[in-house]
Design an enzyme around this catalytic site. Structure first.
Site, PDB file in Angstrom:
ATOM      1  N   SER A  73       0.875  -1.101   0.038  1.00 23.67           N
ATOM      2  CA  SER A  73       0.038   0.106   0.030  1.00 23.67           C
ATOM      3  C   SER A  73       0.860   1.315   0.030  1.00 23.67           C
ATOM      4  O   SER A  73       1.970   1.168   0.415  1.00 23.67           O
ATOM      5  CB  SER A  73      -0.899   0.040   1.366  1.00 23.67           C
ATOM      6  N   TYR A 107      -1.445  -0.705  10.826  1.00 25.86           N
ATOM      7  CA  TYR A 107      -1.763  -1.183   9.526  1.00 25.86           C
ATOM      8  C   TYR A 107      -0.468  -0.631   8.617  1.00 25.86           C
ATOM      9  O   TYR A 107      -0.093  -1.294   7.698  1.00 25.86           O
ATOM     10  CB  TYR A 107      -2.838  -0.727   9.153  1.00 25.86           C
TER      11      TYR A 107
END
Ligand code: NAP
Length: 241
Positions: A142, A164
């Site tokens: 990401s 995350y």
């Protein structure tokens, strides 16, 4: 031995993973739908098969050693090798995810899936990948894992994160280390940044579709032999680490 190109996509019962399976299946590939819940897995397989894709279910919980070992046995028996592994399964974890409020259990849970799960699955599948002529590993990373982008003034990723975002930073670092270890073999390992995609992971707040988000991983899964390894890419090209 299955003559079709065979791929395993983890977390393929929905979201971006499902669309990666659909896209690779549309190339005539045989696609393993790695998913932990039997009903969700079989529903996805049925939907893909109804669309003409050669899909098959692979029971798989990336946090469970026995499940991952069994998945490797299933692929060995079905195809005799693995051509492409897409490590797509991921969790967002608790939110807010601020460093000062995160609990060790929250952080461990995210890392166990997003990082350790990738190592567990990759290592179980590497013997099968080494039997392929054009093996490719795609790690679903990401932009939020990019330390360069995270520290660029004015770039907003919607909140600071203890679990995350750092899990994706770690995943990118891991991608580089696998690529270094596998240099000199046919295995190419790259990271994909799908963009901000509307899925369960973000309460469908993303701004692009899962099919759009799947495109980067599909491109990296189908790289030619002179393609890159050890990189991080989005739809526009290389992403800084
Ligand atoms: P999603 O729709 O929530 O899909 C996540 C998938 O991972 C689901 O199939 C889920 O299965 C599976 N999964 C979670 N834990 C698992 C485990 N222990 N074993 C096996 N499968 C597991 O989210 P998504 O947005 O498509 O996410 C796919 C990947 O893209 C993730 O790695 C995510 O971090 C990454 N990503 C997403 C975005 C975005 O904007 N959406 C942006 C950048 C990166 P269940 O149905 O069983 O939970």
């Amino acid at each position: 031995m299955n003559e079709r190109t065979t791929a395993l996509i983890t977390g393929a019962n929905k979201g971006i993973g499902y669309e990666i399976a659909a896209g690779l299946g549309a190339l005539g590939w045989s696609v393993g739908i790695g998913a932990r819940d039997e009903r969700r897995r079989e529903d996805a397989v049925a939907a893909l098969r109804a669309a003409g894709v050669d899909a098959f279910g692979v029971p798989l919980d990336v946090t469970d050693d026995a499940s991952v070992r069994a998945a490797a046995v299933l692929l060995e028996e079905r195809a005799g090798r693995l051509d492409v592994l897409v490590n797509n399964a991921g969790v967002a974890g608790a939110w807010p995810d601020t460093p000062s409020t995160a609990t060790p259990d929250d952080v461990r849970a995210v890392l166990e899936t997003n990082v350790v799960g990738v190592i567990r699955v990759t290592n179980a599948m590497l013997p099968l990948l080494r039997r392929s002529e054009h093996p490719r590993i795609v790690n679903q990373s990401s932009h939020v894992g990019s330390l360069t982008l995270q520290s660029t003034p004015g770039v907003d990723f919607g909140g600071v994160s203890a679990a995350y975002s750092p899990s994706k930073t770690y995943l990118t670092a891991l991608t580089v280390q696998y690529a270094k270890e596998l240099a000199g073999t046919a295995v190419k390992v790259n990271g994909a940044c799908p963009g901000y995609v509307a899925t369960d992971l973000n309460g469908f707040r993303g701004t692009s579709t899962p099919a759009d988000g799947a495109r980067v991983a599909i491109r990296l899964a189908t790289l030619p032999d002179d393609g890159p390894t050890g990189g991080l890419f989005d739809a526009d090209g290389a992403v800084p680490w």
